[in-house]
Structure formats: structure tokens, C-alpha cells
Design an enzyme around this catalytic site. Structure first.
Site, PDB file in Angstrom:
ATOM      1  N   SER A  46       0.798  -1.017   0.026  1.00 24.58           N
ATOM      2  CA  SER A  46       0.145   0.151  -0.092  1.00 24.58           C
ATOM      3  C   SER A  46       0.776   1.357  -0.055  1.00 24.58           C
ATOM      4  O   SER A  46       0.033   2.298  -0.148  1.00 24.58           O
ATOM      5  CB  SER A  46      -1.101   0.138   1.244  1.00 24.58           C
ATOM      6  OG  SER A  46      -0.136   0.173   2.384  1.00 24.58           O
ATOM      7  N   LYS A 114       0.608   4.351   6.880  1.00 22.16           N
ATOM      8  CA  LYS A 114      -0.314   5.165   5.838  1.00 22.16           C
ATOM      9  C   LYS A 114       0.441   6.721   6.177  1.00 22.16           C
ATOM     10  O   LYS A 114       1.116   7.039   7.101  1.00 22.16           O
ATOM     11  CB  LYS A 114      -1.810   5.090   6.157  1.00 22.16           C
ATOM     12  CG  LYS A 114      -2.372   3.755   6.315  1.00 22.16           C
ATOM     13  CD  LYS A 114      -2.387   3.114   4.979  1.00 22.16           C
ATOM     14  CE  LYS A 114      -2.904   1.642   5.038  1.00 22.16           C
ATOM     15  NZ  LYS A 114      -2.826   0.782   3.709  1.00 22.16           N
TER      16      LYS A 114
END
Length: 242
Positions: A46, A114
């Protein structure tokens, strides 16, 4: 007696000295992990292209002693609940790795990595005519670090750019996070409730800052990709929420 008249200090046996040194090193390691620096790994694709699966990273915690994450920072945070599959939440199973994880020398499971896109009070929109996210009306130029894949915009989840979306204002004590590999990241945007969803819980897209462990400041391994991690300049142009 020494020449100065002071009694000679008795030296500890080697085994006692070794135990003492190991104990001090262990305490220091625990203190460093708890308050300063901790090792983690990248658990998925990701954060490509900048951070790749199984990359080893270091986070620092000092920045958040008296503050909160800022827009643009890459952070490690504990799973808010249901963001990770059970396998990724388990952590190391090897006894030695478990012991090292407890003192911060080996990555632990149950965490995500993230980028912070919005902080308390911000409103985020997807997207302008160039496919850029807007934070408080200001477009983000993320071409240097975002991987769009086949998506036509930088905010593809949950509708793969087929629909525009807006979220916010972000509640106090929370952040909105996204992976850099936008079409392959189960992040805050993927947790947003769509108009036709009935099982979705509004607010699950926001991450409590209490769950943020620290800020990524270095890509440690592989050695040939070692680099310091910095905050992109584009976030400097984002205005405060009105």
C-alpha cells in the site's frame, strides 16, 4: 590498600559483570522503544513506490510527545479495528523474534503504515480535473510519491474514481490516512460509507491520534535503498480549515 590509602575496589566476577551489562542494555532498549525509536516493517504494497513490502523502517516518537501528526507525514498506527486481516495482526511467532519485538529490535504485528492526508477540522475532496485530492480546497501535487496504477485520480477508493467524494470536517483527535499506492490500499477512503451502504459505520474512516505510534523517519533496510523520510512540500500550501 592503594598508594593513596584508599581500599582497593573489589572487581566483580566476569559472569556478574556480563549479567549487569546485559541488564543495563535491556533496560535502555526498552526505554528507547517506549519513548524514542522503534523498528517496524512495511506489511503490504500500500505504500509503494516509496516503501515496499517487507522494507524495514524506523519511527521516532519525540515529535508527538506534545503534539499530533501533521499532514503529509507517514505514520505507524495500531489497527483501529478490522483494518488488518488476522494473519497480519499476529506478529512474530518465533520465540527469539518475539523477545526482540518486546524491546523494539524486531517489528511487531497489528500495525499499519499510511500517510496523513487530513487532520482535525480538515475537509478532503476527490478530485479536481487533474485527478488531485483537495484538502481545504487546496489541490495536492502528489506525483512525486503517489502510485495511481490504473486509476485516473489520486483518491480511487472506494469507487475507483468513478464518483467524486468528500469527507470532513475531520473530528478532533483524529486523522484521515491513505496509502501512497492509492488503488491498492485499504485505508481511510476505503472505510467511508457510500450512499447505498447499510452496514457501514460512519466515522470508521478516521484514525484516533491515540493509536498513532510514531512518525517514519528513515528507511533502514535494504541498505541500498536507505534514505531519510521527509514530509512533501505540497502539504505546506494547505490552508487551515475555515
Amino acid at each position: 590498600m592503594t598508594r593513596s590509602g584508599r581500599p582497593k575496589r573489589k572487581q566483580l566476577p566476569l559472569w556478574q559483570e556480563t549479567v549487569l551489562l546485559l541488564s543495563v542494555a535491556l533496560v535502555l532498549a526498552v526505554v528507547i522503544k517506549t519513548f524514542f525509536v522503534q523498528a517496524f516493517y512495511i506489511p503490504s504494497e500500500s505504500m509503494e513506490p516509496g516503501l515496499i513490502l517487507n522494507d524495514r523502517i524506523l519511527i521516532q516518537k519525540v515529535s508527538y510527545w506534545g503534539g499530533e501528526p501533521e499532514r503529509g507525514e507517514v505514520v505507524v498506527f495500531k489497527d483501529p479495528g478490522g483494518w488488518l486481516p488476522p494473519m497480519d495482526s499476529a506478529g512474530p511467532t518465533n520465540p527469539i523474534a518475539k523477545g526482540m519485538a518486546k524491546i523494539g529490535l524486531y517489528p511487531t504485528g497489528g500495525h499499519l503504515v499510511k500517510r496523513v492526508i487530513g487532520v482535525a477540522g480538515d475537509t478532503i475532496e476527490c478530485c479536481d480535473d487533474q485527478g488531485r485530492l483537495l484538502v481545504n480546497g487546496e489541490p495536492l501535487d502528489e506525483g512525486a510519491y503517489v502510485k495511481r496504477g490504473e486509476a485516473s485520480c489520486a483518491g480511487p477508493m472506494p469507487t475507483q474514481c468513478n464518483e467524486d467524494w468528500e469527507v470532513g470536517p475531520i473530528p478532533a483527535g483524529h486523522v484521515f490516512v491513505m496509502g501512497d499506492n492509492r488503488s491498492q490500499s485499504a485505508d481511510s477512503s476505503a472505510k467511508m460509507c457510500r450512499p447505498d451502504e447499510t452496514e457501514c459505520v460512519p466515522g470508521d474512516e478516521f484514525v484516533p491520534v491515540d493509536l498513532v505510534v510514531g512518525k517514519v523517519f528513515v528507511l533502514l533496510w535494504p541498505a541500498d535503498r536507505f534514505r531519510w523520510n521527509t514530509r512533501p512540500d505540497t502539504f505546506e500550501d494547505v490552508p487551515d480549515p475555515s
